[in-house]
Design an enzyme around this catalytic site. Sequence first.
Site, PDB file in Angstrom:
ATOM      1  N   HIS A  66       0.667  -1.178  -0.085  1.00  0.00           N
ATOM      2  CA  HIS A  66      -0.167   0.091  -0.127  1.00  0.00           C
ATOM      3  C   HIS A  66       0.813   1.454  -0.092  1.00  0.00           C
ATOM      4  CE1 HIS A  66       0.457   1.070   4.365  1.00  0.00           C
ATOM      5  NE2 HIS A  66       0.396  -0.196   4.664  1.00  0.00           N
ATOM      6  N   GLU A 208      -5.271   1.536   2.424  1.00  0.00           N
ATOM      7  CA  GLU A 208      -5.166   0.363   3.383  1.00  0.00           C
ATOM      8  C   GLU A 208      -5.237   0.815   4.735  1.00  0.00           C
ATOM      9  OE1 GLU A 208      -2.974  -2.505   5.899  1.00  0.00           O
ATOM     10  OE2 GLU A 208      -2.621  -0.236   5.600  1.00  0.00           O
ATOM     11  N   GLU A 209      -4.830   1.983   5.174  1.00  0.00           N
ATOM     12  CA  GLU A 209      -5.065   2.431   6.451  1.00  0.00           C
ATOM     13  C   GLU A 209      -6.240   2.757   6.882  1.00  0.00           C
ATOM     14  OE1 GLU A 209      -2.409   2.100   8.478  1.00  0.00           O
ATOM     15  OE2 GLU A 209      -0.752   2.396   7.367  1.00  0.00           O
ATOM     16  N   HIS A 315       3.743   3.672  12.755  1.00  0.00           N
ATOM     17  CA  HIS A 315       2.940   4.779  12.682  1.00  0.00           C
ATOM     18  C   HIS A 315       3.392   5.921  13.651  1.00  0.00           C
ATOM     19  CE1 HIS A 315      -1.068   2.682  11.138  1.00  0.00           C
ATOM     20  NE2 HIS A 315      -0.096   2.339  10.529  1.00  0.00           N
TER      21      HIS A 315
END
Length: 351
Positions: A66, A208-209, A315
């Site tokens: 992604h 994707e996130e 993240h």
Amino acid sequence: MDTKVLLELLCNGNGVSGYEHNLQDAIKSAFNRYTNDIKVDKLGNIIAFKKGVSNSDNIRIMLAAHIDEIGLMVKDIEENGFIRFTNIGGIDPRTILGQEVIVHGKEDLFGVIGSKPPHLQEASEHDKAIKMEDMIIDIGYSKEKVHSLINIGDTITIRRSLTNLQGSRVTAKALDDRAGVAVIYETMKELNKMKHEADVYFVSTVQEEVGMAGAIVSTFGINPDIGIAVDVGFGATPELSKSDSLELGKGPGITLGGNIHPGLRKKLTEVAAEYNIPFQMEITPGLTGTDARAMIMTKEGIPSLVLSIPLRYMHTSVEVVDMVDIKHSAKLLAFFIASISNENLEGLLCY
């Protein structure tokens, strides 16, 4: 283009979930040299196709990494010009206070994230993490000037450039999962030196996130025989147990768990052993949290794997990977793809 150069270009760019189009040209330009065709679907996934050598009905293998990153979004502009914001994707508010940011308005605008000084906090606040709704972005302009340049809904990214650490390690924002895009790019280059029966689809997926929408639609369109999500896994740090993390520099993690096809996973480990490619086992008993989740539930179900690049500080804006792991991941994928044939596919997929 050197793979590290591409990785730097992508990590330094802006592509929050839903706004990945900012990176399309760079990816298409890099992928074009090593593939037969490139298209962008209606959701924004970039799908690069490399033809296999077989003249029969070719096996289809899909690699997905992604391209979107977590980020922030403008939700309000205060009377004094301060910007209130919310998150896109999973962000720990504790990691963003005091960060420099870029607000992507009519032009890119530098700002800083601030909050109430500790000197003015109530005693009850001292031991509590500051909430995102209590933070502001200060770009230095008046309300009128801010309104002329910024709209509600504009995206915001942390201001950070890819930087070399010692040895072969680098730190940057958005290595989750632009390191995966670098892996599939390096895999293209490796496959260019090999013969492979399978048709290969290299997909830079979007969103994707925020729910894996890109992988859902691209997998449905390609309908591969084998799906492989190339993502990141938790890199080892002192507070993590060995069973929950991957050592940097010791090869990719091959995921083992309920969502992973056992025959394909066994074949992947055999290929790694045959070609002396270092790897680790990543134990994920439930959902993988990757694009493979979308793959396995598409149409009648796609037999899938996950290959994880060890990554520290996931993240955050200072994620860390080792370029050695990117090289090893690509070699493993290339040799695995070259090992798949019409003759052995059915046996690999049997339970």
